[in-house]
Design a protein around this motif. Sequence first.
Motif, PDB file in Angstrom:
ATOM      1  N   GLN A  98      16.796   0.804   8.152  1.00 41.21           N
ATOM      2  CA  GLN A  98      15.936   0.204   9.161  1.00 41.21           C
ATOM      3  C   GLN A  98      16.231  -1.284   9.322  1.00 41.21           C
ATOM      4  O   GLN A  98      16.178  -1.818  10.428  1.00 41.21           O
ATOM      5  CB  GLN A  98      14.490   0.405   8.733  1.00 41.21           C
ATOM      6  CG  GLN A  98      13.584   0.550   9.915  1.00 41.21           C
ATOM      7  CD  GLN A  98      12.166   0.679   9.454  1.00 41.21           C
ATOM      8  OE1 GLN A  98      11.904   1.050   8.313  1.00 41.21           O
ATOM      9  NE2 GLN A  98      11.263   0.373  10.329  1.00 41.21           N
ATOM     10  N   ASP A 108      17.211  -2.989  12.806  1.00 39.55           N
ATOM     11  CA  ASP A 108      16.491  -4.143  13.353  1.00 39.55           C
ATOM     12  C   ASP A 108      17.408  -5.355  13.472  1.00 39.55           C
ATOM     13  O   ASP A 108      17.322  -6.116  14.436  1.00 39.55           O
ATOM     14  CB  ASP A 108      15.283  -4.490  12.465  1.00 39.55           C
ATOM     15  CG  ASP A 108      14.096  -3.600  12.774  1.00 39.55           C
ATOM     16  OD1 ASP A 108      14.338  -2.459  13.198  1.00 39.55           O
ATOM     17  OD2 ASP A 108      12.944  -4.042  12.586  1.00 39.55           O
ATOM     18  N   ARG A 165       6.460  -1.865   8.035  1.00 40.55           N
ATOM     19  CA  ARG A 165       7.004  -2.266   6.749  1.00 40.55           C
ATOM     20  C   ARG A 165       7.080  -3.775   6.672  1.00 40.55           C
ATOM     21  O   ARG A 165       6.786  -4.485   7.616  1.00 40.55           O
ATOM     22  CB  ARG A 165       8.428  -1.717   6.624  1.00 40.55           C
ATOM     23  CG  ARG A 165       8.506  -0.248   6.332  1.00 40.55           C
ATOM     24  CD  ARG A 165       9.915   0.000   5.879  1.00 40.55           C
ATOM     25  NE  ARG A 165      10.287   1.392   5.805  1.00 40.55           N
ATOM     26  CZ  ARG A 165      10.161   2.134   4.725  1.00 40.55           C
ATOM     27  NH1 ARG A 165       9.571   1.646   3.656  1.00 40.55           N
ATOM     28  NH2 ARG A 165      10.597   3.373   4.712  1.00 40.55           N
ATOM     29  N   GLU A 166       7.541  -4.216   5.547  1.00 42.38           N
ATOM     30  CA  GLU A 166       7.853  -5.624   5.309  1.00 42.38           C
ATOM     31  C   GLU A 166       8.533  -6.235   6.536  1.00 42.38           C
ATOM     32  O   GLU A 166       9.345  -5.597   7.185  1.00 42.38           O
ATOM     33  CB  GLU A 166       8.828  -5.660   4.131  1.00 42.38           C
ATOM     34  CG  GLU A 166       9.136  -7.012   3.617  1.00 42.38           C
ATOM     35  CD  GLU A 166       8.225  -7.372   2.463  1.00 42.38           C
ATOM     36  OE1 GLU A 166       8.386  -8.456   1.951  1.00 42.38           O
ATOM     37  OE2 GLU A 166       7.354  -6.575   2.101  1.00 42.38           O
ATOM     38  N   ALA A 167       8.243  -7.435   6.798  1.00 44.00           N
ATOM     39  CA  ALA A 167       8.912  -8.202   7.843  1.00 44.00           C
ATOM     40  C   ALA A 167       8.768  -7.570   9.219  1.00 44.00           C
ATOM     41  O   ALA A 167       9.635  -7.674  10.065  1.00 44.00           O
ATOM     42  CB  ALA A 167      10.390  -8.385   7.506  1.00 44.00           C
ATOM     43  N   GLY A 168       7.659  -6.868   9.385  1.00 48.25           N
ATOM     44  CA  GLY A 168       7.330  -6.385  10.715  1.00 48.25           C
ATOM     45  C   GLY A 168       8.120  -5.200  11.219  1.00 48.25           C
ATOM     46  O   GLY A 168       8.079  -4.895  12.402  1.00 48.25           O
ATOM     47  N   MET A 169       8.836  -4.517  10.345  1.00 47.26           N
ATOM     48  CA  MET A 169       9.615  -3.377  10.817  1.00 47.26           C
ATOM     49  C   MET A 169       8.724  -2.157  10.972  1.00 47.26           C
ATOM     50  O   MET A 169       8.001  -1.789  10.044  1.00 47.26           O
ATOM     51  CB  MET A 169      10.733  -3.070   9.829  1.00 47.26           C
ATOM     52  CG  MET A 169      11.818  -4.131   9.811  1.00 47.26           C
ATOM     53  SD  MET A 169      13.149  -3.645   8.714  1.00 47.26           S
ATOM     54  CE  MET A 169      12.354  -3.739   7.150  1.00 47.26           C
ATOM     55  N   GLY A 170       8.799  -1.522  12.112  1.00 36.88           N
ATOM     56  CA  GLY A 170       7.983  -0.342  12.358  1.00 36.88           C
ATOM     57  C   GLY A 170       8.653   0.910  11.824  1.00 36.88           C
ATOM     58  O   GLY A 170       9.877   0.996  11.731  1.00 36.88           O
ATOM     59  N   CYS A 199       8.509   9.506  -0.454  1.00 33.60           N
ATOM     60  CA  CYS A 199       8.602   8.789  -1.723  1.00 33.60           C
ATOM     61  C   CYS A 199       7.722   9.413  -2.802  1.00 33.60           C
ATOM     62  O   CYS A 199       8.135   9.555  -3.937  1.00 33.60           O
ATOM     63  CB  CYS A 199       8.196   7.339  -1.537  1.00 33.60           C
ATOM     64  SG  CYS A 199       9.357   6.420  -0.527  1.00 33.60           S
ATOM     65  N   ARG A 218      13.970   2.225 -10.207  1.00 38.71           N
ATOM     66  CA  ARG A 218      12.793   2.064  -9.366  1.00 38.71           C
ATOM     67  C   ARG A 218      11.846   3.243  -9.583  1.00 38.71           C
ATOM     68  O   ARG A 218      12.277   4.390  -9.581  1.00 38.71           O
ATOM     69  CB  ARG A 218      13.241   2.039  -7.915  1.00 38.71           C
ATOM     70  CG  ARG A 218      12.320   1.349  -6.979  1.00 38.71           C
ATOM     71  CD  ARG A 218      13.024   1.126  -5.650  1.00 38.71           C
ATOM     72  NE  ARG A 218      14.320   0.494  -5.821  1.00 38.71           N
ATOM     73  CZ  ARG A 218      15.490   1.114  -5.695  1.00 38.71           C
ATOM     74  NH1 ARG A 218      15.550   2.379  -5.393  1.00 38.71           N
ATOM     75  NH2 ARG A 218      16.615   0.461  -5.882  1.00 38.71           N
ATOM     76  N   ILE A 239       8.492   5.210  -8.220  1.00 37.70           N
ATOM     77  CA  ILE A 239       7.453   5.356  -7.206  1.00 37.70           C
ATOM     78  C   ILE A 239       6.255   5.973  -7.925  1.00 37.70           C
ATOM     79  O   ILE A 239       6.373   7.048  -8.507  1.00 37.70           O
ATOM     80  CB  ILE A 239       7.913   6.300  -6.074  1.00 37.70           C
ATOM     81  CG1 ILE A 239       9.260   5.868  -5.498  1.00 37.70           C
ATOM     82  CG2 ILE A 239       6.821   6.423  -5.009  1.00 37.70           C
ATOM     83  CD1 ILE A 239       9.239   4.677  -4.599  1.00 37.70           C
ATOM     84  N   PRO A 260      -0.682  -7.265  -4.398  1.00 33.28           N
ATOM     85  CA  PRO A 260       0.147  -6.578  -3.396  1.00 33.28           C
ATOM     86  C   PRO A 260       0.964  -5.441  -4.024  1.00 33.28           C
ATOM     87  O   PRO A 260       1.434  -5.554  -5.149  1.00 33.28           O
ATOM     88  CB  PRO A 260       1.076  -7.679  -2.874  1.00 33.28           C
ATOM     89  CG  PRO A 260       1.050  -8.757  -3.909  1.00 33.28           C
ATOM     90  CD  PRO A 260      -0.254  -8.655  -4.633  1.00 33.28           C
ATOM     91  N   LEU A 261       1.113  -4.365  -3.278  1.00 36.67           N
ATOM     92  CA  LEU A 261       1.955  -3.247  -3.713  1.00 36.67           C
ATOM     93  C   LEU A 261       3.414  -3.586  -3.430  1.00 36.67           C
ATOM     94  O   LEU A 261       3.729  -4.596  -2.803  1.00 36.67           O
ATOM     95  CB  LEU A 261       1.558  -1.985  -2.946  1.00 36.67           C
ATOM     96  CG  LEU A 261       0.145  -1.462  -3.221  1.00 36.67           C
ATOM     97  CD1 LEU A 261      -0.228  -0.395  -2.199  1.00 36.67           C
ATOM     98  CD2 LEU A 261       0.042  -0.904  -4.639  1.00 36.67           C
ATOM     99  N   SER A 262       4.294  -2.726  -3.874  1.00 35.12           N
ATOM    100  CA  SER A 262       5.732  -2.933  -3.669  1.00 35.12           C
ATOM    101  C   SER A 262       6.067  -3.052  -2.184  1.00 35.12           C
ATOM    102  O   SER A 262       5.401  -2.467  -1.327  1.00 35.12           O
ATOM    103  CB  SER A 262       6.499  -1.757  -4.255  1.00 35.12           C
ATOM    104  OG  SER A 262       7.787  -1.680  -3.681  1.00 35.12           O
ATOM    105  N   TYR A 263       7.134  -3.763  -1.899  1.00 34.30           N
ATOM    106  CA  TYR A 263       7.567  -3.910  -0.510  1.00 34.30           C
ATOM    107  C   TYR A 263       8.014  -2.584   0.098  1.00 34.30           C
ATOM    108  O   TYR A 263       8.172  -2.478   1.303  1.00 34.30           O
ATOM    109  CB  TYR A 263       8.698  -4.938  -0.421  1.00 34.30           C
ATOM    110  CG  TYR A 263      10.005  -4.503  -1.034  1.00 34.30           C
ATOM    111  CD1 TYR A 263      10.226  -4.648  -2.402  1.00 34.30           C
ATOM    112  CD2 TYR A 263      11.016  -3.962  -0.254  1.00 34.30           C
ATOM    113  CE1 TYR A 263      11.418  -4.265  -2.973  1.00 34.30           C
ATOM    114  CE2 TYR A 263      12.223  -3.574  -0.823  1.00 34.30           C
ATOM    115  CZ  TYR A 263      12.419  -3.725  -2.183  1.00 34.30           C
ATOM    116  OH  TYR A 263      13.598  -3.336  -2.746  1.00 34.30           O
ATOM    117  N   LEU A 264       8.235  -1.582  -0.747  1.00 38.35           N
ATOM    118  CA  LEU A 264       8.657  -0.278  -0.217  1.00 38.35           C
ATOM    119  C   LEU A 264       7.500   0.469   0.446  1.00 38.35           C
ATOM    120  O   LEU A 264       7.694   1.387   1.217  1.00 38.35           O
ATOM    121  CB  LEU A 264       9.231   0.599  -1.336  1.00 38.35           C
ATOM    122  CG  LEU A 264      10.585   0.172  -1.890  1.00 38.35           C
ATOM    123  CD1 LEU A 264      10.959   1.034  -3.084  1.00 38.35           C
ATOM    124  CD2 LEU A 264      11.661   0.257  -0.819  1.00 38.35           C
TER     125      LEU A 264
END
Lengths: 187, 554
Positions: free
Chosen positions: A77, A81, B55-60, B71, B84, B86, B139-143
């Motif tokens: 993604q 982007d 998601r992070e940084a505004g990604m849809g 996950c 990692r 989950i 905050p939770l993980s960026y994932l």
Amino acid sequence: MTCRAYCYVTVLMTFGLATQAATQPTISTVNYAVPAISLVRQDGGRVSLAREMDDGRPVVLNFIFTSCSSICPLMSQVFADFQRQLGTDSARVHLMSISTDPEQDSPARLRAYAKQFGARAGWNQYTGTLAQSQSAQRAFDVYRGDKMSHAPVTLMRIAPSQPWLRIDGFASPAELLRQYRLLLATE
Amino acid sequence: MIPALLGWRSRIAPLAVLVMLGGTMTAAGAHADEAGERIYRLGLLPSGEPLRAEREAGMGVEGAVAACVNCHRRSGLGMKEGRRTIPPIAGRYLFHPRAAAADELDLPYVEGMRADREPYTDETLARAIRTGIDADGRPLSYLMPHFQLDDAQMSSLIAYLRRLAPAEVPGVTPSALHFATIITPEADPAVAKGVIEVLEKFFDDKNHYTRAESPRLHSSRRMMFKVNRRWALNVWQLTGAPETWEAQLRAKLAATPVFAVISGVGGHSWAPVHHFCEAAELPCLFPNVDLPVDRESDFDTLYLSKGVLLEAQLLAQAIRDRQRAVPVSRVVQIFRAGDVGVEAAAALDKELHQSGLRVVNRSLGARATQSELRERVGQTGPGELLVLWLRAPDLAALALVPPHDVAAYMSGRMGGLEHAPLPAAWRAATHMSYPFNLPDRRRVQMDYPLGWFRMRQIPIVAEQAQTDTYLVCAIVSETINHMVDTFVRDYLVERVEEMLEHRLVTGYYPRLALAPGQRFASKGGYIVHFTDSAGTRVSAEGDWTVPLESASEK
């Protein structure tokens, strides 16, 4: 790793202050020797990795597999982007994603995967034999023994004669764009 | 299942003790809140609109890609991908009271579980799902995406999370772990006997070790590890027509609940068994079948390979390669009705048709004589290409000399691999699909299983099926060790998917690997021909090949 012999590494932390929890990526500059291997592109074409990388365009590279459910979708993604944010420049940057699960990731699967993320022209996906994929992973020091153990790494190179910028960790599309423009400016 | 809502949070005892006799077959999906389940598994809102998240940084992100299941997995117990983790989000792992350490909780151990966190409430859980802030305000993980759900959608999702990972696990008691193996009436009786013998010996071994060697381990507090459980094997021998098997299996499962189905032997049809396991949400791990069900959207049945369907792809690729060098006037396929060659031939026909090759299918009756077989084969002319989907007795009955100027291809799996009894004149000229590691390359791999059989005096009647069976037992045993008493059926399948690639002993296969959504562990093969006019030496005509495209993907 083969590249290490002539690696010079400058590590600098970026302070991208992306909103929250993502650990900040580590950025380094590394010389990698591109292995002489062939891969299969998503359109079925059998291609030389070196020639794909040396087509004159800046290259942004990552490693993914289509059955990966946590981190690869995010990385893909980011690529999608990043490509959109490049706007009219997008065709002038070559995005490359090499599968770390080539036995599963047929060109047809790669095409379906790319479509899911709205990939535009300029973003290619590659598969091949397991040995070829591992050779590419080793060359860029991302091989971790099996596909499940991968870490998010993005590599960027502005021209064939230049070293690679290596981003370990999550880099947002904006961060990628910033790094790309910095590289472009310093070239 | 609604009362189970309370059961979750009750502090009766570790799961190990809870899991008595679960008479009812769970089929969690059947009982759970359907709207919540659709959000969780499919990424679909009740309206049919895709689930949306940022998601992070505004990604849809939206739809299937945004679904929780990606996950957190179907079990809700999360996953481990490399370093990692989950975390589990099945209700019990969210709502438990704060504890200093995991072993103070009444919860089966799962990697990534957090003990020292405020229990979630519906409000803080909704906040976590919408904004990525956990019950402690961190905050939770960026994932973790931030999901857009209205209150009704949120409450159905939370209701589903509460019901995930049922406490009752049929087939698991404090003293025994029940498995079944399924033998269909079409199975070759000799193969079935050989396979059952391997299973029985493995279970015997397992139970001896458990009783004599391993003391019961448990932590100083309440959570128990490695409770000794006897492994119990139930052989489910089916009878009659395939249409009746599902009902037979339902009755057997109701009478003797099992945790999972392991190995097994089928003949022409396996689909009824596959569908039964899917409907019952019962793991069916690596049955010995030539013709698996090729539906990767299904979950419960894992196969070692695609069997003859993989061979059809390998042969298609070999024939297309040949066509580029030598003109092929047409392809003639010979197979017997009632055997897996019917479906294999159909798959190859479809592949070759797409390449513009003319294919003629000559079906032989199940009882057709061998002179009829010779007659069909003899009707092939120069420039034609013959594909034999035949078992050993038919191969042995071929005319002594192949038809003039006809290239022959055959299924190694059906014909007996390097033991295929081809007449001498056919041997050099026949290209065989070989969807296994080559005999000389698997020798070291095979030392361990063959030694294991020898020491237990297990007669080798079907080396590949018996080795596969041994392998499956080892895989299940290892996986269950890693599950540390967290007996959840979906979790078993998920752990096999994650762990399989790490195996070093892989028997007949050069490598086994799965991942979420992958259902076939070995994905390629060779094309070989016999090296000599007698004996079992074969020469590969190229490298290990994974067919690039398969008809099923189109």
